[in-house]
Design a protein around this motif. Structure first.
Motif, PDB file in Angstrom:
ATOM      1  N   LEU A   1     -39.693 -89.634  -0.488  1.00 46.85           N
ATOM      2  CA  LEU A   1     -39.417 -88.293   0.026  1.00 46.85           C
ATOM      3  C   LEU A   1     -38.391 -87.564  -0.831  1.00 46.85           C
ATOM      4  CD1 LEU A   1     -39.356 -88.878   3.901  1.00 46.85           C
ATOM      5  CD2 LEU A   1     -41.142 -87.812   2.518  1.00 46.85           C
ATOM      6  N   SER A   2     -37.753 -88.278  -1.757  1.00 44.96           N
ATOM      7  CA  SER A   2     -36.832 -87.614  -2.678  1.00 44.96           C
ATOM      8  C   SER A   2     -37.573 -86.613  -3.562  1.00 44.96           C
ATOM      9  CB  SER A   2     -36.104 -88.645  -3.557  1.00 44.96           C
ATOM     10  OG  SER A   2     -37.036 -89.382  -4.338  1.00 44.96           O
ATOM     11  N   GLU A   3     -38.893 -86.787  -3.696  1.00 44.25           N
ATOM     12  CA  GLU A   3     -39.688 -85.827  -4.468  1.00 44.25           C
ATOM     13  C   GLU A   3     -39.666 -84.442  -3.820  1.00 44.25           C
ATOM     14  OE1 GLU A   3     -41.309 -85.959  -7.369  1.00 44.25           O
ATOM     15  OE2 GLU A   3     -40.579 -87.990  -7.730  1.00 44.25           O
ATOM     16  N   LEU A   4     -39.362 -84.386  -2.524  1.00 48.48           N
ATOM     17  CA  LEU A   4     -39.305 -83.104  -1.825  1.00 48.48           C
ATOM     18  C   LEU A   4     -38.156 -82.228  -2.326  1.00 48.48           C
ATOM     19  CD1 LEU A   4     -40.000 -84.166   1.882  1.00 48.48           C
ATOM     20  CD2 LEU A   4     -41.607 -83.204   0.219  1.00 48.48           C
TER      21      LEU A   4
ATOM     22  N   THR B   1     -37.061 -86.053   8.340  1.00 53.63           N
ATOM     23  CA  THR B   1     -36.521 -85.948   6.975  1.00 53.63           C
ATOM     24  C   THR B   1     -37.163 -84.798   6.217  1.00 53.63           C
ATOM     25  OG1 THR B   1     -36.056 -88.326   6.890  1.00 53.63           O
ATOM     26  CG2 THR B   1     -36.220 -87.167   4.781  1.00 53.63           C
ATOM     27  N   VAL B   2     -38.459 -84.643   6.383  1.00 51.59           N
ATOM     28  CA  VAL B   2     -39.149 -83.533   5.719  1.00 51.59           C
ATOM     29  C   VAL B   2     -38.603 -82.198   6.223  1.00 51.59           C
ATOM     30  CG1 VAL B   2     -41.346 -82.350   5.380  1.00 51.59           C
ATOM     31  CG2 VAL B   2     -41.263 -84.841   5.301  1.00 51.59           C
ATOM     32  N   LEU B   3     -38.412 -82.084   7.540  1.00 56.14           N
ATOM     33  CA  LEU B   3     -37.945 -80.816   8.114  1.00 56.14           C
ATOM     34  C   LEU B   3     -36.469 -80.563   7.809  1.00 56.14           C
ATOM     35  CD1 LEU B   3     -39.803 -80.768  11.554  1.00 56.14           C
ATOM     36  CD2 LEU B   3     -40.409 -79.646   9.402  1.00 56.14           C
ATOM     37  N   ARG B   4     -35.695 -81.603   7.637  1.00 55.59           N
ATOM     38  CA  ARG B   4     -34.305 -81.402   7.223  1.00 55.59           C
ATOM     39  C   ARG B   4     -34.261 -80.889   5.782  1.00 55.59           C
ATOM     40  NH1 ARG B   4     -28.970 -85.272   7.981  1.00 55.59           N
ATOM     41  NH2 ARG B   4     -27.561 -83.901   6.805  1.00 55.59           N
ATOM     42  N   THR B   5     -35.174 -81.387   4.970  1.00 52.70           N
ATOM     43  CA  THR B   5     -35.227 -80.981   3.564  1.00 52.70           C
ATOM     44  C   THR B   5     -35.840 -79.597   3.397  1.00 52.70           C
ATOM     45  OG1 THR B   5     -35.565 -83.317   3.008  1.00 52.70           O
ATOM     46  CG2 THR B   5     -35.970 -81.707   1.265  1.00 52.70           C
ATOM     47  N   LEU B   6     -36.874 -79.315   4.217  1.00 52.01           N
ATOM     48  CA  LEU B   6     -37.599 -78.041   4.115  1.00 52.01           C
ATOM     49  C   LEU B   6     -37.650 -77.363   5.487  1.00 52.01           C
ATOM     50  CD1 LEU B   6     -40.610 -79.420   1.997  1.00 52.01           C
ATOM     51  CD2 LEU B   6     -38.555 -78.279   1.124  1.00 52.01           C
ATOM     52  N   PRO B   7     -36.517 -76.861   5.963  1.00 56.07           N
ATOM     53  CA  PRO B   7     -36.451 -76.306   7.320  1.00 56.07           C
ATOM     54  C   PRO B   7     -37.221 -75.005   7.517  1.00 56.07           C
ATOM     55  CG  PRO B   7     -34.411 -75.872   6.129  1.00 56.07           C
ATOM     56  CD  PRO B   7     -35.213 -76.806   5.270  1.00 56.07           C
ATOM     57  N   HIS B   8     -37.705 -74.420   6.428  1.00 56.67           N
ATOM     58  CA  HIS B   8     -38.441 -73.162   6.530  1.00 56.67           C
ATOM     59  C   HIS B   8     -39.935 -73.366   6.783  1.00 56.67           C
ATOM     60  CE1 HIS B   8     -39.261 -74.359   2.409  1.00 56.67           C
ATOM     61  NE2 HIS B   8     -37.963 -74.325   2.158  1.00 56.67           N
ATOM     62  N   LEU B   9     -40.385 -74.623   6.883  1.00 56.81           N
ATOM     63  CA  LEU B   9     -41.803 -74.891   7.128  1.00 56.81           C
ATOM     64  C   LEU B   9     -42.215 -74.405   8.523  1.00 56.81           C
ATOM     65  CD1 LEU B   9     -42.334 -78.517   5.729  1.00 56.81           C
ATOM     66  CD2 LEU B   9     -43.066 -76.358   4.690  1.00 56.81           C
ATOM     67  N   HIS B  10     -43.435 -73.876   8.613  1.00 63.72           N
ATOM     68  CA  HIS B  10     -44.013 -73.482   9.894  1.00 63.72           C
ATOM     69  C   HIS B  10     -45.021 -74.522  10.386  1.00 63.72           C
ATOM     70  CE1 HIS B  10     -43.164 -68.883   9.288  1.00 63.72           C
ATOM     71  NE2 HIS B  10     -42.071 -69.615   9.374  1.00 63.72           N
ATOM     72  N   ARG B  11     -45.591 -75.260   9.441  1.00 66.24           N
ATOM     73  CA  ARG B  11     -46.578 -76.274   9.805  1.00 66.24           C
ATOM     74  C   ARG B  11     -46.467 -77.455   8.847  1.00 66.24           C
ATOM     75  NH1 ARG B  11     -51.398 -76.322  12.791  1.00 66.24           N
ATOM     76  NH2 ARG B  11     -51.047 -74.145  13.335  1.00 66.24           N
ATOM     77  N   LEU B  12     -46.399 -78.656   9.398  1.00 69.40           N
ATOM     78  CA  LEU B  12     -46.328 -79.882   8.603  1.00 69.40           C
ATOM     79  C   LEU B  12     -47.439 -80.822   9.041  1.00 69.40           C
ATOM     80  CD1 LEU B  12     -44.986 -81.879   6.625  1.00 69.40           C
ATOM     81  CD2 LEU B  12     -43.418 -82.534   8.480  1.00 69.40           C
ATOM     82  N   ASP B  13     -48.259 -81.245   8.098  1.00 71.43           N
ATOM     83  CA  ASP B  13     -49.384 -82.147   8.381  1.00 71.43           C
ATOM     84  C   ASP B  13     -50.243 -81.615   9.532  1.00 71.43           C
ATOM     85  OD1 ASP B  13     -48.492 -83.771   6.375  1.00 71.43           O
ATOM     86  OD2 ASP B  13     -47.351 -85.080   7.712  1.00 71.43           O
ATOM     87  N   ASN B  14     -50.539 -80.339   9.470  1.00 64.70           N
ATOM     88  CA  ASN B  14     -51.409 -79.655  10.438  1.00 64.70           C
ATOM     89  C   ASN B  14     -50.833 -79.615  11.853  1.00 64.70           C
ATOM     90  OD1 ASN B  14     -53.776 -78.136  10.705  1.00 64.70           O
ATOM     91  ND2 ASN B  14     -54.897 -79.857  11.599  1.00 64.70           N
ATOM     92  N   GLN B  15     -49.514 -79.808  11.975  1.00 62.30           N
ATOM     93  CA  GLN B  15     -48.849 -79.686  13.274  1.00 62.30           C
ATOM     94  C   GLN B  15     -47.784 -78.596  13.190  1.00 62.30           C
ATOM     95  OE1 GLN B  15     -47.394 -83.353  14.963  1.00 62.30           O
ATOM     96  NE2 GLN B  15     -49.135 -84.533  14.219  1.00 62.30           N
ATOM     97  N   VAL B  16     -47.764 -77.733  14.179  1.00 57.78           N
ATOM     98  CA  VAL B  16     -46.797 -76.641  14.203  1.00 57.78           C
ATOM     99  C   VAL B  16     -45.378 -77.186  14.282  1.00 57.78           C
ATOM    100  CG1 VAL B  16     -45.979 -74.644  15.531  1.00 57.78           C
ATOM    101  CG2 VAL B  16     -48.431 -75.049  15.260  1.00 57.78           C
ATOM    102  N   VAL B  17     -44.481 -76.591  13.510  1.00 61.03           N
ATOM    103  CA  VAL B  17     -43.070 -76.972  13.512  1.00 61.03           C
ATOM    104  C   VAL B  17     -42.337 -76.093  14.523  1.00 61.03           C
ATOM    105  CG1 VAL B  17     -40.940 -77.052  12.152  1.00 61.03           C
ATOM    106  CG2 VAL B  17     -43.131 -77.710  11.109  1.00 61.03           C
ATOM    107  N   THR B  18     -41.578 -76.713  15.429  1.00 63.30           N
ATOM    108  CA  THR B  18     -40.826 -75.958  16.437  1.00 63.30           C
ATOM    109  C   THR B  18     -39.372 -75.817  16.025  1.00 63.30           C
ATOM    110  OG1 THR B  18     -40.212 -77.927  17.701  1.00 63.30           O
ATOM    111  CG2 THR B  18     -42.341 -76.899  18.217  1.00 63.30           C
TER     112      THR B  18
END
Length: 261
Positions: free
Chosen positions: A77-80, A110-127
């Motif tokens: 995940l460091s690639e993020l 971890t993905v959302l901490r790194t990229l908090p501006h995401l609206h959807r991750l792996d086809n699931q809505v980010v809240t």
């Protein structure tokens, strides 16, 4: 397999890399995507079902909004960290990569901490609740060791490609003329860096940028130097109407006049 400039242009049906906005490379057996360091304006990119292990080339795709990386070989995940500058990135599909591990909740936090501006991750809505929770439950990622952060002076082009860059051609020709006129050469930052053109495009691009070079020269010339250019231009225009043998004599005369000036 390395994704090439020709493949990108063919798939995107584009004439140059800067105009590529959407690209689908699903299942192309790709391992090298370094070409994306030269595609800054892409917005939607599908790279699913390949063998990609590094996201470093995507760090310069600042307009990217959607990125599909399902089923690749991203090890950590460091690639993020390479995606953190992409503030327009809203959709990311990263599932079925080695970096996802076995702890799905930890991975998502971890993905959302790194990229908090995401609206959807792996086809699931980010809240909003998930983003807030990720600040404490997600891990901090750092740039992978051994990643080369140094920017190449040729805008990511190899030495061979840089040799065909119209910007380099433009600079060399302009400074050659300036030297003949007793003027100081211009620095590289006065000239735009361009992607290496295809063989078919090279001739027309060189003509365009030679004209740019001439116009750039005019802005730095004084009255006497402009008079030299005017005389040379008039001689050149007249030469187009002459017989080939007469044209040769005219050009020799033109060089003699320039030497006198």
């Amino acid at each position: 397999m390395k994704l090439t400039r020709q493949q990108v242009l063919a798939k995107a049906k584009a004439s140059d890399l800067e105009s590529v906005k959407k690209l689908n490379c699903w299942g192309c057996n790709l391992t090298d995507i370094s070409i994306f360091s030269q595609i800054p304006n892409i917005k939607v990119l599908t790279l699913s079902a390949n063998s990609i292990s590094s996201l470093a080339p995507l760090a310069q795709c600042l307009s990217l909004c959607e990125l599909y990386l399902w089923r690749n070989m991203i090890p950590s995940l460091s690639e993020l960290s390479h995606l953190q500058p992409l503030t327009h990135l809203k959709v990311l599909w990263l599932a079925e990569n080695p970096c996802c591990g076995t702890e799905s909740n930890k991975y998502r936090m971890t993905v959302l901490r790194t990229l908090p501006h995401l609206h959807r991750l792996d086809n699931q809505v980010v809240t909003n609740e998930e983003v807030n929770l990720a600040v404490t439950e997600g891990d901090v990622v750092t740039t992978p060791p051994g990643t080369n952060q140094t920017q190449l002076p040729t805008n990511g082009l190899s030495e061979a490609e840089a040799g065909n860059d119209p910007g380099n051609y433009n600079m060399e020709e302009t400074n050659k003329i300036r030297e003949e006129l007793g003027m100081k050469p211009l620095s590289r930052d006065k000239f735009p860096s361009l992607s290496s053109p295809s063989t078919k495009e090279s001739k027309s691009l060189r003509k365009t940028h030679t004209l740019d070079a001439v116009l750039l020269l005019l802005g730095d010339m004084d009255r006497e130097e402009l008079h030299v250019v005017l005389t040379a231009t008039q001689n050149r225009l007249q030469a187009f109407t002459l017989h080939p043998e007469t044209l040769k004599d005219s050009l020799l005369t033109h060089k003699t006049v320039d030497a006198q000036h």
